[in-house]
Design a protein around this motif. Structure first.
Motif, PDB file in Angstrom:
ATOM      1  N   GLN A  47       0.759  -1.271   0.000  1.00 29.85           N
ATOM      2  CA  GLN A  47       0.000   0.000   0.000  1.00 29.85           C
ATOM      3  C   GLN A  47       0.780   1.306   0.000  1.00 29.85           C
ATOM      4  O   GLN A  47       0.578   2.166   0.846  1.00 29.85           O
ATOM      5  N   CYS A  48       1.666   1.518  -0.963  1.00 23.66           N
ATOM      6  CA  CYS A  48       2.234   2.852  -1.129  1.00 23.66           C
ATOM      7  C   CYS A  48       1.272   3.665  -1.986  1.00 23.66           C
ATOM      8  O   CYS A  48       1.011   3.317  -3.136  1.00 23.66           O
ATOM      9  N   MET A  49       0.729   4.739  -1.413  1.00 21.74           N
ATOM     10  CA  MET A  49      -0.286   5.532  -2.107  1.00 21.74           C
ATOM     11  C   MET A  49       0.291   6.878  -2.524  1.00 21.74           C
ATOM     12  O   MET A  49       0.936   7.568  -1.737  1.00 21.74           O
ATOM     13  N   PHE A  50       0.042   7.208  -3.788  1.00 23.03           N
ATOM     14  CA  PHE A  50       0.579   8.431  -4.357  1.00 23.03           C
ATOM     15  C   PHE A  50      -0.440   9.570  -4.242  1.00 23.03           C
ATOM     16  O   PHE A  50      -1.529   9.399  -3.701  1.00 23.03           O
ATOM     17  N   HIS A  51      -0.066  10.744  -4.741  1.00 26.40           N
ATOM     18  CA  HIS A  51      -0.785  11.975  -4.412  1.00 26.40           C
ATOM     19  C   HIS A  51      -2.290  11.926  -4.713  1.00 26.40           C
ATOM     20  O   HIS A  51      -3.106  12.298  -3.864  1.00 26.40           O
ATOM     21  N   THR A  52      -2.653  11.492  -5.917  1.00 30.71           N
ATOM     22  CA  THR A  52      -4.078  11.533  -6.290  1.00 30.71           C
ATOM     23  C   THR A  52      -4.916  10.673  -5.359  1.00 30.71           C
ATOM     24  O   THR A  52      -5.996  11.089  -4.905  1.00 30.71           O
ATOM     25  N   ALA A  53      -4.434   9.468  -5.054  1.00 30.56           N
ATOM     26  CA  ALA A  53      -5.171   8.572  -4.155  1.00 30.56           C
ATOM     27  C   ALA A  53      -5.249   9.158  -2.742  1.00 30.56           C
ATOM     28  O   ALA A  53      -6.301   9.096  -2.088  1.00 30.56           O
ATOM     29  N   LEU A  54      -4.139   9.729  -2.278  1.00 25.16           N
ATOM     30  CA  LEU A  54      -4.161  10.363  -0.949  1.00 25.16           C
ATOM     31  C   LEU A  54      -5.145  11.529  -0.923  1.00 25.16           C
ATOM     32  O   LEU A  54      -5.808  11.764   0.099  1.00 25.16           O
ATOM     33  N   GLN A  55      -5.253  12.255  -2.035  1.00 28.24           N
ATOM     34  CA  GLN A  55      -6.174  13.388  -2.076  1.00 28.24           C
ATOM     35  C   GLN A  55      -7.625  12.924  -1.948  1.00 28.24           C
ATOM     36  O   GLN A  55      -8.447  13.629  -1.341  1.00 28.24           O
ATOM     37  N   HIS A  56      -7.951  11.777  -2.515  1.00 33.10           N
ATOM     38  CA  HIS A  56      -9.313  11.245  -2.349  1.00 33.10           C
ATOM     39  C   HIS A  56      -9.620  11.022  -0.863  1.00 33.10           C
ATOM     40  O   HIS A  56     -10.740  11.274  -0.403  1.00 33.10           O
ATOM     41  N   GLU A  57      -8.626  10.556  -0.099  1.00 33.63           N
ATOM     42  CA  GLU A  57      -8.820  10.381   1.340  1.00 33.63           C
ATOM     43  C   GLU A  57      -8.970  11.737   2.038  1.00 33.63           C
ATOM     44  O   GLU A  57      -9.826  11.906   2.910  1.00 33.63           O
ATOM     45  N   ARG A  58      -8.148  12.697   1.637  1.00 25.98           N
ATOM     46  CA  ARG A  58      -8.249  14.031   2.238  1.00 25.98           C
ATOM     47  C   ARG A  58      -9.607  14.660   1.960  1.00 25.98           C
ATOM     48  O   ARG A  58     -10.192  15.317   2.833  1.00 25.98           O
ATOM     49  N   ASP A  59     -10.118  14.456   0.738  1.00 30.95           N
ATOM     50  CA  ASP A  59     -11.413  15.047   0.367  1.00 30.95           C
ATOM     51  C   ASP A  59     -12.531  14.560   1.283  1.00 30.95           C
ATOM     52  O   ASP A  59     -13.510  15.273   1.520  1.00 30.95           O
ATOM     53  N   LEU A  60     -12.395  13.333   1.792  1.00 33.84           N
ATOM     54  CA  LEU A  60     -13.387  12.766   2.709  1.00 33.84           C
ATOM     55  C   LEU A  60     -12.969  12.922   4.168  1.00 33.84           C
ATOM     56  O   LEU A  60     -13.622  12.385   5.065  1.00 33.84           O
ATOM     57  N   GLN A  61     -11.870  13.635   4.386  1.00 32.08           N
ATOM     58  CA  GLN A  61     -11.318  13.854   5.744  1.00 32.08           C
ATOM     59  C   GLN A  61     -11.049  12.525   6.455  1.00 32.08           C
ATOM     60  O   GLN A  61     -11.330  12.353   7.643  1.00 32.08           O
ATOM     61  N   LEU A  62     -10.460  11.602   5.699  1.00 27.86           N
ATOM     62  CA  LEU A  62     -10.111  10.280   6.233  1.00 27.86           C
ATOM     63  C   LEU A  62      -8.597  10.094   6.369  1.00 27.86           C
ATOM     64  O   LEU A  62      -8.130   8.985   6.622  1.00 27.86           O
ATOM     65  N   ASN A  63      -7.842  11.168   6.209  1.00 28.87           N
ATOM     66  CA  ASN A  63      -6.374  11.112   6.257  1.00 28.87           C
ATOM     67  C   ASN A  63      -5.884  11.199   7.698  1.00 28.87           C
ATOM     68  O   ASN A  63      -5.064  12.054   8.052  1.00 28.87           O
ATOM     69  N   PHE A  64      -6.368  10.288   8.532  1.00 30.25           N
ATOM     70  CA  PHE A  64      -6.126  10.354   9.976  1.00 30.25           C
ATOM     71  C   PHE A  64      -4.644  10.229  10.344  1.00 30.25           C
ATOM     72  O   PHE A  64      -4.225  10.711  11.389  1.00 30.25           O
ATOM     73  N   TRP A  65      -3.853   9.552   9.509  1.00 30.30           N
ATOM     74  CA  TRP A  65      -2.464   9.236   9.869  1.00 30.30           C
ATOM     75  C   TRP A  65      -1.448  10.046   9.068  1.00 30.30           C
ATOM     76  O   TRP A  65      -0.266   9.764   9.099  1.00 30.30           O
ATOM     77  N   GLU A  66      -1.922  11.064   8.354  1.00 36.33           N
ATOM     78  CA  GLU A  66      -1.025  11.779   7.437  1.00 36.33           C
ATOM     79  C   GLU A  66       0.152  12.426   8.167  1.00 36.33           C
ATOM     80  O   GLU A  66       1.276  12.447   7.653  1.00 36.33           O
ATOM     81  N   SER A  67      -0.076  12.931   9.364  1.00 38.56           N
ATOM     82  CA  SER A  67       1.006  13.609  10.079  1.00 38.56           C
ATOM     83  C   SER A  67       2.009  12.615  10.679  1.00 38.56           C
ATOM     84  O   SER A  67       3.140  12.993  10.996  1.00 38.56           O
TER      85      SER A  67
END
Length: 415
Positions: A47-67
């Motif tokens: 599961q290495c996820m690149f920018h576009t896929a990560l942005q889909h998670e951010r759009d739904l505010q599901l990027n809980f572990w980004e920091s």
């Protein structure tokens, strides 16, 4: 309120469930494991996820572990020479960073969030007979469980599936204690190491249950020296074999790994599967129809690191299609249109992945080699992992490749 059932709680199923839930849909999610069982289980992917896929998670505010997760700012390619030195070695910088979060962390966390937000979570391994019943009680049933008997509902699309057998034997180990690449210690990168005729080793930073870690991922040509993990059940033996193969074929990566240890007793995984595109509509014995999601319908080999990216992109595409459909019936025509819209993106991943599984033609070898001298080529190749559609412009056709390399070379020369 429209009632939707999603069977399977991976990247696509959970992302889609949480997205629909946030839009007011009544969503039921079926998983064959609880969140606690997922956290305590074996690793599931790389599961290495690149920018576009990560942005889909951010759009739904599901990027809980980004920091918390390491920021992967580059993608490097090395090619081993016959004497195990590096014939090619370069790294391209990514325009937007990538990240990897152990799916035991992410799926368990998302599942708990779905339940806390009022979603109906059913812990049950669904069978075809279950779907027959549910297809009559829900407006739409989506199948995102990529393994087991449910996948058999979706027939193989031979025209889009050139391989009928696995093209790589896969072996994964999550480790602590990996040293940095001495050439670029200042930023994290995914490292793609190619051993012609033998296979590939990928090394990528990740966030796991115990914090920062690295993933060592061998893809072995079937029958070759790296196809050695079948029957290896002991995690310590799995790691030892991983490292001995690194020492033999990729000594520059082994030099970073002399002090590694497994992150946990469940930090290894091995297996193989044939890359397959399937028909998106599953027809049930009782006459109902269900729609396949992500790797249920488009399962690529992980050689290009696209699995989680494709799952995220599929969930985002399906979410848009469902929202746009309003109150109309989710009939088979809509199901086919919804898949076709996703395939517009997915076809580029499948074409590129299948190309990378074969013996690379001369123009591709020239392209990979040129990236070592031309940073613009390294940059473009690396960012193709985020947008594989761009490979149409410079990768497959020798004339396009040669024209691009001539252009890149001219641009790099001093005026």
């Amino acid at each position: 309120m429209r009632k939707i059932l999603i069977v399977g709680a991976g990247q696509s199923g959970l992302q889609l469930a949480l997205g629909l839930q946030s839009k007011g849909y009544e969503v039921t999610l079926m998983s064959n494991r609880t969140s606690d069982e997922i956290r305590a289980g074996k690793v599931m992917s790389t599961q290495c996820m690149f920018h576009t896929a990560l942005q889909h998670e951010r759009d739904l505010q599901l990027n809980f572990w980004e920091s918390q997760a390491p920021r992967i700012e580059g993608l490097g390619v090395s090619v081993a020479a016959p004497d195990s030195s590096r014939a090619v070695d370069w790294v391209g910088r990514l325009d937007g960073y990538a990240q990897s979060v152990d799916q035991r962390v992410k799926m368990a966390g998302w599942m708990d969030t779905f339940a806390q937000r009022g979603g109906q979570l059913v812990i049950h391994g669904a069978a075809v007979s279950d779907l027959d019943f549910f297809s009559r009680t829900y407006d739409l049933v989506l199948v995102s469980a990529g393994k087991g008997e449910l996948v058999q509902l979706f027939g193989r699309d031979a025209s889009r599936s050139p391989y009928d057998a696995p093209q790589r034997a896969l072996a994964v180990a999550y480790v602590h204690g990996m040293g940095p690449r001495p050439e670029h210690p200042e930023f994290d990168a995914v490292r793609c190491n190619l051993v012609p005729g033998v296979g590939e080793l990928f090394v990528m930073p990740t966030l796991t249950l115990s914090g920062r870690a690295d993933i060592l991922f061998w893809e072995g040509v079937p029958g070759g020296p790296v196809d050695a993990f079948q029957g290896v059940k002991d995690p310590a033996e799995h790691l030892s074999l991983t490292l001995s193969l690194m020492e033999k074929f990729l000594p520059w990566e082994y030099a970073r790994a002399t002090n590694v240890e497994l992150t946990d007793a469940n930090g290894t995984l091995s297996g193989r599967y044939a890359p397959t595109v399937r028909n998106p509509i599953g027809r049930l014995p009782g006459g109902g129809a269900v729609l396949g999601v992500a790797d249920v319908v488009v399962a690529n080999d992980p050689i290009t690191g696209q699995g989680s990216n494709s799952a995220s992109k599929c969930a985002a595409s399906y979410l848009d299609s469902i929202l746009a459909h309003g109150e109309a019936a989710f009939d088979e025509a809509w199901m086919q249109q919804t898949f076709d819209r996703y395939w517009d993106t997915a076809q580029h991943v499948t074409k590129w992945t299948n190309a990378m599984l074969g013996v690379p033609p001369e123009h591709v070898l020239n392209l990979i080699g040129a990236a070592g001298q031309l940073p613009a080529v390294a940059h473009r190749f690396a960012n193709g992992f985020n947008d594989p559609a761009d490979f149409e412009n410079f990768f497959y056709d020798p004339e396009k490749t040669n024209a691009y390399l001539a252009e890149a070379g001219a641009a790099a020369r001093p005026a």
